[in-house]
Scaffold this motif. Structure first.
Motif, PDB file in Angstrom:
ATOM      1  N   GLN A 124       0.851  -1.312  -0.023  1.00 43.14           N
ATOM      2  CA  GLN A 124       0.067   0.063  -0.092  1.00 43.14           C
ATOM      3  C   GLN A 124       0.689   1.201  -0.176  1.00 43.14           C
ATOM      4  OE1 GLN A 124      -3.179  -0.405  -0.430  1.00 43.14           O
ATOM      5  NE2 GLN A 124      -3.113   1.716  -0.967  1.00 43.14           N
ATOM      6  N   ALA A 125       2.060   1.316   1.038  1.00 39.43           N
ATOM      7  CA  ALA A 125       2.656   2.403   1.036  1.00 39.43           C
ATOM      8  C   ALA A 125       3.272   2.927  -0.627  1.00 39.43           C
ATOM      9  CB  ALA A 125       3.832   2.204   1.838  1.00 39.43           C
ATOM     10  N   PHE A 126       3.682   1.598  -1.371  1.00 34.83           N
ATOM     11  CA  PHE A 126       4.360   1.870  -2.452  1.00 34.83           C
ATOM     12  C   PHE A 126       3.267   2.353  -3.351  1.00 34.83           C
ATOM     13  CE2 PHE A 126       8.200  -0.542  -1.288  1.00 34.83           C
ATOM     14  CZ  PHE A 126       9.079   0.343  -1.780  1.00 34.83           C
ATOM     15  N   ARG A 127       2.347   1.879  -3.443  1.00 34.33           N
ATOM     16  CA  ARG A 127       1.080   2.389  -4.262  1.00 34.33           C
ATOM     17  C   ARG A 127       0.814   3.586  -4.073  1.00 34.33           C
ATOM     18  NH1 ARG A 127      -1.644  -3.462  -4.569  1.00 34.33           N
ATOM     19  NH2 ARG A 127      -0.447  -4.284  -6.244  1.00 34.33           N
ATOM     20  N   ASP A 128       0.735   3.940  -2.819  1.00 35.49           N
ATOM     21  CA  ASP A 128       0.285   5.439  -2.419  1.00 35.49           C
ATOM     22  C   ASP A 128       1.530   6.573  -2.960  1.00 35.49           C
ATOM     23  OD1 ASP A 128      -1.828   4.510  -1.299  1.00 35.49           O
ATOM     24  OD2 ASP A 128      -1.121   4.678   0.909  1.00 35.49           O
ATOM     25  N   GLY A 161       2.844   6.146  -5.796  1.00 33.81           N
ATOM     26  CA  GLY A 161       2.681   6.212  -7.156  1.00 33.81           C
ATOM     27  C   GLY A 161       3.339   5.047  -7.892  1.00 33.81           C
ATOM     28  N   ARG A 162       4.037   4.147  -7.280  1.00 32.80           N
ATOM     29  CA  ARG A 162       4.752   2.961  -7.849  1.00 32.80           C
ATOM     30  C   ARG A 162       3.872   1.698  -8.196  1.00 32.80           C
ATOM     31  NH1 ARG A 162      10.646   3.097  -7.263  1.00 32.80           N
ATOM     32  NH2 ARG A 162      10.433   1.461  -8.986  1.00 32.80           N
ATOM     33  N   GLN A 163       4.075   1.267  -9.229  1.00 36.38           N
ATOM     34  CA  GLN A 163       3.465   0.084  -9.795  1.00 36.38           C
ATOM     35  C   GLN A 163       4.063  -1.146  -9.074  1.00 36.38           C
ATOM     36  OE1 GLN A 163       1.078  -0.434 -12.030  1.00 36.38           O
ATOM     37  NE2 GLN A 163       1.071   1.786 -12.305  1.00 36.38           N
ATOM     38  N   VAL A 164       3.218  -2.127  -8.477  1.00 38.09           N
ATOM     39  CA  VAL A 164       3.766  -3.026  -7.442  1.00 38.09           C
ATOM     40  C   VAL A 164       3.524  -4.301  -8.048  1.00 38.09           C
ATOM     41  CG1 VAL A 164       3.569  -3.833  -5.140  1.00 38.09           C
ATOM     42  CG2 VAL A 164       3.582  -1.419  -5.353  1.00 38.09           C
ATOM     43  N   ASP A 187       9.223  -2.052 -12.061  1.00 39.64           N
ATOM     44  CA  ASP A 187       7.968  -2.050 -10.976  1.00 39.64           C
ATOM     45  C   ASP A 187       8.731  -2.394  -9.513  1.00 39.64           C
ATOM     46  OD1 ASP A 187       6.122  -2.039 -12.870  1.00 39.64           O
ATOM     47  OD2 ASP A 187       5.482  -3.703 -12.898  1.00 39.64           O
ATOM     48  N   VAL A 188       7.927  -2.088  -8.616  1.00 37.37           N
ATOM     49  CA  VAL A 188       8.480  -2.705  -7.183  1.00 37.37           C
ATOM     50  C   VAL A 188       8.051  -4.044  -6.994  1.00 37.37           C
ATOM     51  CG1 VAL A 188       8.327  -2.537  -4.792  1.00 37.37           C
ATOM     52  CG2 VAL A 188       8.423  -0.413  -6.359  1.00 37.37           C
ATOM     53  N   VAL A 189       9.082  -5.122  -6.816  1.00 35.01           N
ATOM     54  CA  VAL A 189       8.449  -6.487  -6.739  1.00 35.01           C
ATOM     55  C   VAL A 189       8.698  -6.797  -5.232  1.00 35.01           C
ATOM     56  CG1 VAL A 189       9.013  -8.868  -7.476  1.00 35.01           C
ATOM     57  CG2 VAL A 189       9.318  -6.992  -9.167  1.00 35.01           C
ATOM     58  N   LEU A 190       7.531  -7.192  -4.681  1.00 30.76           N
ATOM     59  CA  LEU A 190       7.718  -7.426  -3.420  1.00 30.76           C
ATOM     60  C   LEU A 190       7.210  -9.043  -3.178  1.00 30.76           C
ATOM     61  CD1 LEU A 190       5.687  -4.481  -1.762  1.00 30.76           C
ATOM     62  CD2 LEU A 190       8.101  -4.846  -2.298  1.00 30.76           C
ATOM     63  N   GLU A 222       6.975   0.101  11.688  1.00 30.21           N
ATOM     64  CA  GLU A 222       7.787   1.369  11.534  1.00 30.21           C
ATOM     65  C   GLU A 222       9.220   0.898  11.211  1.00 30.21           C
ATOM     66  OE1 GLU A 222       8.496   4.901  11.122  1.00 30.21           O
ATOM     67  OE2 GLU A 222       6.747   4.582  11.269  1.00 30.21           O
ATOM     68  N   GLN A 223       9.757  -0.142  11.798  1.00 32.59           N
ATOM     69  CA  GLN A 223      11.038  -0.683  11.550  1.00 32.59           C
ATOM     70  C   GLN A 223      11.021  -1.098  10.016  1.00 32.59           C
ATOM     71  OE1 GLN A 223      12.993  -3.630  13.949  1.00 32.59           O
ATOM     72  NE2 GLN A 223      11.043  -3.709  15.158  1.00 32.59           N
ATOM     73  N   VAL A 224       9.936  -1.749   9.577  1.00 31.77           N
ATOM     74  CA  VAL A 224       9.913  -2.178   7.800  1.00 31.77           C
ATOM     75  C   VAL A 224      10.131  -0.940   7.298  1.00 31.77           C
ATOM     76  CG1 VAL A 224       8.557  -3.137   6.434  1.00 31.77           C
ATOM     77  CG2 VAL A 224       8.673  -4.167   8.500  1.00 31.77           C
ATOM     78  N   LEU A 225       9.237   0.185   7.628  1.00 30.02           N
ATOM     79  CA  LEU A 225       9.120   1.244   6.555  1.00 30.02           C
ATOM     80  C   LEU A 225      10.522   2.043   6.911  1.00 30.02           C
ATOM     81  CD1 LEU A 225       5.727   2.834   7.657  1.00 30.02           C
ATOM     82  CD2 LEU A 225       6.462   2.161   5.175  1.00 30.02           C
ATOM     83  N   GLN A 226      11.188   2.139   8.105  1.00 32.90           N
ATOM     84  CA  GLN A 226      12.476   2.702   8.041  1.00 32.90           C
ATOM     85  C   GLN A 226      13.472   2.016   6.958  1.00 32.90           C
ATOM     86  OE1 GLN A 226      12.671   5.701   9.231  1.00 32.90           O
ATOM     87  NE2 GLN A 226      15.063   5.421   8.440  1.00 32.90           N
ATOM     88  N   ALA A 227      13.360   0.827   7.160  1.00 36.65           N
ATOM     89  CA  ALA A 227      14.425  -0.139   6.223  1.00 36.65           C
ATOM     90  C   ALA A 227      14.211   0.317   4.705  1.00 36.65           C
ATOM     91  CB  ALA A 227      14.100  -1.494   6.102  1.00 36.65           C
ATOM     92  N   VAL A 228      12.991   0.429   4.272  1.00 35.76           N
ATOM     93  CA  VAL A 228      12.749   0.855   2.936  1.00 35.76           C
ATOM     94  C   VAL A 228      13.224   2.435   2.644  1.00 35.76           C
ATOM     95  CG1 VAL A 228      10.948   1.270   1.256  1.00 35.76           C
ATOM     96  CG2 VAL A 228      11.020  -1.011   2.613  1.00 35.76           C
ATOM     97  N   ARG A 229      12.716   3.310   3.827  1.00 37.56           N
ATOM     98  CA  ARG A 229      13.033   4.770   3.406  1.00 37.56           C
ATOM     99  C   ARG A 229      14.383   5.048   3.566  1.00 37.56           C
ATOM    100  NH1 ARG A 229       9.241   5.827   8.252  1.00 37.56           N
ATOM    101  NH2 ARG A 229       7.501   6.053   7.422  1.00 37.56           N
ATOM    102  N   SER A 230      15.408   4.166   4.407  1.00 41.69           N
ATOM    103  CA  SER A 230      16.673   4.382   4.438  1.00 41.69           C
ATOM    104  C   SER A 230      17.639   4.242   2.991  1.00 41.69           C
ATOM    105  CB  SER A 230      17.578   3.574   5.557  1.00 41.69           C
ATOM    106  OG  SER A 230      17.293   2.426   5.139  1.00 41.69           O
ATOM    107  N   ARG A 231      17.001   3.414   2.006  1.00 44.30           N
ATOM    108  CA  ARG A 231      17.349   3.021   1.090  1.00 44.30           C
ATOM    109  C   ARG A 231      16.947   4.284  -0.205  1.00 44.30           C
ATOM    110  NH1 ARG A 231      17.768  -1.043   4.348  1.00 44.30           N
ATOM    111  NH2 ARG A 231      19.510  -2.410   3.859  1.00 44.30           N
ATOM    112  N   GLY A 232      15.974   5.014   0.231  1.00 44.11           N
ATOM    113  CA  GLY A 232      15.465   6.303  -0.616  1.00 44.11           C
ATOM    114  C   GLY A 232      14.369   5.474  -1.548  1.00 44.11           C
ATOM    115  N   TRP A 233      13.625   4.642  -1.238  1.00 38.47           N
ATOM    116  CA  TRP A 233      12.698   4.121  -2.174  1.00 38.47           C
ATOM    117  C   TRP A 233      11.007   4.684  -1.733  1.00 38.47           C
ATOM    118  CZ3 TRP A 233      14.891  -1.142  -0.864  1.00 38.47           C
ATOM    119  CH2 TRP A 233      16.286  -1.507  -2.010  1.00 38.47           C
ATOM    120  N   LEU A 234      11.165   5.201  -0.512  1.00 37.86           N
ATOM    121  CA  LEU A 234       9.913   5.887  -0.061  1.00 37.86           C
ATOM    122  C   LEU A 234      10.339   7.195   0.815  1.00 37.86           C
ATOM    123  CD1 LEU A 234       7.516   2.976   1.402  1.00 37.86           C
ATOM    124  CD2 LEU A 234       7.046   4.155  -0.339  1.00 37.86           C
ATOM    125  N   ALA A 235       9.278   7.960   0.626  1.00 32.58           N
ATOM    126  CA  ALA A 235       9.845   9.490   1.191  1.00 32.58           C
ATOM    127  C   ALA A 235       9.262   9.109   2.763  1.00 32.58           C
ATOM    128  CB  ALA A 235       9.036  10.518   0.502  1.00 32.58           C
TER     129      ALA A 235
END
Ligand code: TYD
Length: 214
Positions: free
Chosen positions: A26-30, A32-35, A88-91, A201-214
């Motif tokens: 959901q965070a990636f879709r919000d 604007g990324r294709q998931v 795309d973002v492949v999860l 929060e830890q999961v989001l932080q791991a993704v944000r720290s790589r610059g993939w989510l603001a």
């Protein structure tokens, strides 16, 4: 066009990854990324049939490892590589680290054979010879075996893995820890015993720290 991003989610059965994968989709879709949301074993019609077999039919450890990698090869070719090529973002709920943890750690199967299969299966056209397709990030939900076992016990009709012993899952957990130690840049270890909100929060932080989510 954005660069493709490949993220896998790992942990022993009962580690609680599923709801957090959904939140990240959901965070990636919000943003604007294709998931592409997918899983292993599975993710294609063929690989889903292999999943049914490997989760429920008795088989020896080599057969089990070969089925996991056969499913993975089909999944890479049909879903993961095309998704990454589109940007795309492949999860992916589980990937090769699960084979090293479950078949290697849990079953005690030969790691050198798994490494050979990994080299065959994860060599893909999009990468130069000698480089293997691996997730850019692996979110590893690390929880004590006893905590995970209590959660799994609540589930109905366990499959061949969920029915395994505490010792088996301790070996699987040790297998994950070894894979993480061998590739610390790729792994983000999440303390899965914390509250759901803290884990999220830890999961989001791991993704944000790589610059993939603001
Ligand atoms: P899991 O991902 O836990 O799905 P669910 O949440 O629907 O139960 O189930 C997949 C099972 O397959 C899990 O017990 C781990 C196992 N597995 C392996 O043993 N090796 C592998 O390479 C993969 C991908 C999974």
């Amino acid at each position: 066009m954005s660069e493709g991003v490949f993220i896998s989610f790992e942990g022993i059965d009962g580690a609680g990854k599923t709801s957090h994968v959904e939140a990240l989709v959901q965070a990636f879709r919000d943003a604007g990324r294709q998931v592409v949301q997918t899983r292993e074993p599975g993710g294609t019609p063929l690989a889903e049939r292999l999943r049914e077999l490997v989760l429920h039919q008795p088989m020896d450890a080599l057969t089990e490892a070969l089925v996991m990698f056969a499913a993975r090869r089909d999944h890479l070719g049909q879903v993961i590589e095309p998704g990454l090529a589109r940007g795309d973002v492949v999860l992916c709920d589980r990937f090769t680290d699960a084979t090293f943890a479950y078949q290697g750690g849990g079953r005690g199967f030969d790691i050198a054979v798994l490494e050979q299969l990994e080299r065959w299966v994860q060599s893909v056209d999009a990468l130069p010879a000698g480089r293997l397709r691996q997730p850019h990030l692996t979110v590893w939900f690390d929880v004590p075996v006893d905590v995970a076992a209590r959660r799994v016990a609540a589930a109905r009709s366990p499959d061949r893995f969920e029915a395994e012993t505490r010792d088996f899952f301790q070996r699987v957990a040790d297998g994950y820890a070894r894979r993480a130690a061998a590739d610390p840049q790729r792994f983000a270890r999440i303390d899965g015993a914390q509250s759901r909100e803290a884990v999220r929060e830890q999961v989001l932080q791991a993704v944000r720290s790589r610059g993939w989510l603001a």
